[in-house]
Design a protein around this motif. Structure first.
Motif: not given
Ligand code: SF4
Lengths: 93, 381
Positions: B70-71, B98, B146
């Motif tokens: 997701p990052v 993150d 996320g």
């Protein structure tokens, strides 16, 4: 964040809000246990459970052996340290 | 060689690898081209590089590292929005660690913090809510991101804020959902995929049934996999077995964590607070229909997008960046023009270099920075 980390529930802090203290390799913090509670598994019966914790929420019950293996792999992958540092940083405000 | 020693059960790994080789040899396609198996989840990508699994597999199997970090798929415009919120006076902006270094068009959150914005790393959205309780005179925003793994955590936190009547807390919602994304990838003409390793912890929340279309409509095998090296090998074996037996099914290798129907309380919380967006922008992949969620109207007061005026501009990735090609598996990380030169984990150009779950960072960390395929390296069991 996505892999989570295993820990053991050591006490219930708040029955209504479903908050409990979890011990992750010696680091203790409060987590939400709403996702592992159901009709067959009450809030009280969560004490002693091994769980997979994602961003402060116990998302799944696991057995103790599985918890140990998962932790070992997370340490090898360098994920455990980052996760525990983040937990320690914001633990028990 | 060195990573293989750390396997939970080394012998089992060797047996699996032998059987994988035999199965691959018996599949007709492999005489013409390698089989392309995509791991959708960044956790798998990390594990695959960490344990050198690519190098252990026969050359007839290609692992395509999917968009499941997701990052890594956060578009620049969304990072700019974060910075704009964080720079508001009196604001406390909270984020998972993150996301701190993901480059925006001008700065990352880390750079915004260095320039004086009150950006704080939190471990959990619950910690962001605790900050809101502690600082009732300030606004607290949580950068929610996320897939379905972390979606329930944000949802429960919103429900808690509502129950307590907290008014100075909101979330900047960047949660994304895996199913439309896999569909978009399957519809992409660039790529011929033969099977999938499904995301373990997303599936722990949503169960296996949302993937049925992959098997039923696209006729591809999908095996929901754990992230330990043996899990990954066993799941690859299961995908090959399906191909050999001409089956296309959703199978669950990770049943010890993934219940068939997911986690009911988590799904209930998700259903309560979120609705699908018409589309969401992904770094490298562009806009994908219905691939993101936002808060429902009933929770609008917790929605930072509604509370604050945001630039909300879509910004193209730098032209040197080939993240899109890498995300779709068209290029391998080391084939990107700036891999290891302009783009390193310290100075990421693209987001795939930021998180250990991004293919570029994982390859940089474990695969060495030389532009060679891991298959050339001595990593065979
Ligand atoms: S090396 Fe950097 S710019 Fe190139 S694909 Fe990877 S993250 Fe993107």
């Amino acid at each position: 964040m996505c892999l989570g980390i295993p820990g053991q529930i050591v006490q219930i802090d708040d029955h209504v809000r479903k908050l409990a203290t979890v011990d992750v390799s010696g680091v203790r913090r409060q987590v939400n246990i709403a996702c592992i509670v159901n009709e067959e598994h009450s809030v009280e019966s969560c004490v002693g459970d091994w769980v997979l914790v994602h961003v402060g929420f116990a998302m799944s019950r696991i057995n103790e052996k599985e918890a140990a293996e998962t932790l070992k792999i997370l340490i090898e992958m360098g994920e455990a340290q980052a996760e525990m540092d983040a937990m320690r940083m914001s633990a028990r405000r | 060689m060195k990573y293989a020693d750390e396997f939970r059960d080394r012998e089992k790994a060797q047996i699996l690898l032998r059987e994988i080789r035999q199965l691959a040899d018996s599949i007709e396609i492999t005489k013409k081209r390698p089989l392309n198996i995509m791991e959708v989840c960044g956790g798998h990508t990390h594990s695959i590089f960490r344990y050198g699994l690519e190098g252990m597999l026969p050359p007839s199997i290609e692992l395509i590292h999917g968009p499941g970090c997701p990052v890594c798929v956060l578009p620049m415009g969304r990072v700019d929005d974060c910075v704009a919120i964080a720079e508001r006076p009196g604001m406390i902006f909270t984020t998972f660690g993150d996301a701190m270094r993901v480059p925006g068009s001008k700065k990352s959150l880390l750079q915004a913090k260095a320039a004086g914005a009150d950006v704080r790393m939190v471990y959990s959205p619950l910690d962001a809510l605790a900050l809101a309780r502690k600082h009732p005179d300030q606004d607290v925003v949580f950068f929610a991101l996320g897939f379905e793994t972390t979606m329930p955590a944000t949802a429960f936190t919103i429900l808690q804020a509502e129950a307590e009547g907290i008014t100075n807390f909101s979330i900047f919602c960047n949660h994304i959902t895996i199913v439309p994304t896999v569909k978009a990838i399957l519809d992409s003409p660039d790529l011929q995929l033969d099977g999938f390793l499904g995301p373990g912890h997303v599936s722990m929340v949503i169960g296996n049934s949302p993937y049925a279309f992959i098997a039923d409509y696209y006729k591809r095998p999908m095996v929901v996999a754990g992230f330990e090296p043996l899990d990954v090998l066993q799941s690859i074996w299961m995908v090959l077995k399906q191909i050999v037996e001409k089956r296309a099914e959703v199978e669950n290798q990770y049943a010890r964590i993934v219940p068939e129907h997911g986690n009911p309380p988590a799904l209930e919380a998700i259903g309560k607070v979120y609705e699908l967006r018409d589309f969401f922008e992904w770094r490298g992949l562009g806009s994908i229909d219905h691939s993101g969620v936002r808060l429902k109207e009933a929770y609008a007061r917790f929605d930072a997008e509604k509370r604050y005026a945001l630039p909300n501009i879509s910004i193209a990735d730098p032209s040197s960046c080939q993240c899109g090609e890498v995300l779709k598996g068209v290029l391998k990380p080391w084939q990107c023009k700036v891999f290891g030169t302009a783009c390193t984990p310290e100075t990421p150009v693209g987001a795939l270099m930021v998180s250990s779950e991004g293919a570029c960072a994982a390859y940089y960390q474990y695969g060495g920075i030389t532009r060679q395929s891991p298959a050339d390296a001595d990593m065979v069991v």
